[in-house]
Design a protein around this motif. Structure first.
Motif, short mmCIF file in Angstrom:
data_model
loop_
_atom_site.label_atom_id
_atom_site.label_comp_id
_atom_site.label_asym_id
_atom_site.label_seq_id
_atom_site.Cartn_x
_atom_site.Cartn_y
_atom_site.Cartn_z
N PHE A 87 0.80 -1.22 0.00
CA PHE A 87 0.00 0.00 0.00
C PHE A 87 0.84 1.28 0.00
O PHE A 87 0.30 2.36 -0.21
CB PHE A 87 -0.97 0.01 1.18
CG PHE A 87 -2.10 -0.97 1.03
CD1 PHE A 87 -3.00 -0.86 -0.03
CD2 PHE A 87 -2.27 -2.01 1.92
CE1 PHE A 87 -4.04 -1.77 -0.19
CE2 PHE A 87 -3.32 -2.91 1.78
CZ PHE A 87 -4.19 -2.79 0.71
N LEU A 88 2.15 1.16 0.25
CA LEU A 88 2.99 2.35 0.22
C LEU A 88 3.32 2.70 -1.23
O LEU A 88 3.77 1.85 -1.99
CB LEU A 88 4.29 2.12 1.00
CG LEU A 88 5.21 3.34 1.09
CD1 LEU A 88 4.58 4.43 1.96
CD2 LEU A 88 6.57 2.94 1.66
N SER A 89 3.09 3.93 -1.59
CA SER A 89 3.44 4.41 -2.93
C SER A 89 4.96 4.49 -2.99
O SER A 89 5.57 5.24 -2.23
CB SER A 89 2.80 5.78 -3.16
OG SER A 89 2.93 6.15 -4.49
N ARG A 90 5.57 3.70 -3.85
CA ARG A 90 7.03 3.56 -3.83
C ARG A 90 7.68 4.16 -5.06
O ARG A 90 7.05 4.24 -6.10
CB ARG A 90 7.41 2.08 -3.78
CG ARG A 90 6.75 1.28 -2.74
CD ARG A 90 7.07 -0.20 -2.89
NE ARG A 90 6.61 -0.78 -4.13
CZ ARG A 90 5.42 -1.33 -4.32
NH1 ARG A 90 4.54 -1.34 -3.36
NH2 ARG A 90 5.09 -1.85 -5.47
N PRO A 91 8.95 4.49 -4.91
CA PRO A 91 9.73 4.59 -3.68
C PRO A 91 9.41 5.89 -2.94
O PRO A 91 8.84 6.81 -3.50
CB PRO A 91 11.18 4.60 -4.19
CG PRO A 91 11.10 5.20 -5.56
CD PRO A 91 9.76 4.78 -6.11
N VAL A 92 9.81 5.91 -1.67
CA VAL A 92 9.67 7.13 -0.87
C VAL A 92 11.07 7.57 -0.48
O VAL A 92 11.82 6.81 0.12
CB VAL A 92 8.82 6.90 0.40
CG1 VAL A 92 8.81 8.15 1.27
CG2 VAL A 92 7.40 6.50 0.03
N PHE A 93 11.41 8.79 -0.88
CA PHE A 93 12.71 9.37 -0.54
C PHE A 93 12.50 10.40 0.56
O PHE A 93 11.65 11.28 0.42
CB PHE A 93 13.33 10.08 -1.75
CG PHE A 93 13.73 9.17 -2.86
CD1 PHE A 93 15.01 8.66 -2.93
CD2 PHE A 93 12.80 8.81 -3.83
CE1 PHE A 93 15.36 7.80 -3.96
CE2 PHE A 93 13.15 7.96 -4.87
CZ PHE A 93 14.45 7.45 -4.93
#
Length: 115
Positions: A87-93
């Protein structure tokens, strides 16, 4: 702090990481093998403004669970983000006090500018 939340098995994440050629200052966290903690999620939310901003509505489970037909609230987004990595919109910087979410060309360009 310089950190990337990504999925090692995601070809898009890997392509972006290679394209950015990140320095060794970055901490890479494969969210499949090292789950996101409540504290990490709360830190990301503080930078992003909401849990919904971190949530991927393109995730396969989103469709399978028919979540688009439900009125999700912030607590629901938090619950699902902690429940399953997909569910995490990836990638996260996370670069100091800035957050860049997702894999759009615009986001990748913004990360490049921040480096």
């Amino acid at each position: 702090m310089k950190k990337v939340y990504y999925l090692k098995t995601c070809s898009t994440c890997i392509r972006i990481l290679k394209e950015l050629n990140l320095s060794t200052e970055f901490i890479l966290q494969d969210i499949k093998t090292e789950a996101i903690t409540v504290k990490q999620l709360e830190e990301m939310k503080a930078l992003a403004g909401s849990y919904e901003a971190l949530f991927s509505k393109r995730a396969k489970l989103y469709k399978e669970m028919d979540l688009k037909n439900q009125a999700l609230k912030e607590k629901d987004y938090k619950h699902y983000l902690l429940e399953h990595y997909t569910f995490l919109s990836r990638p996260v910087f996370v670069i100091d006090n800035d957050i860049f979410i997702g894999n759009s060309k615009k986001t990748v360009e913004a990360v490049k500018a921040a480096l």
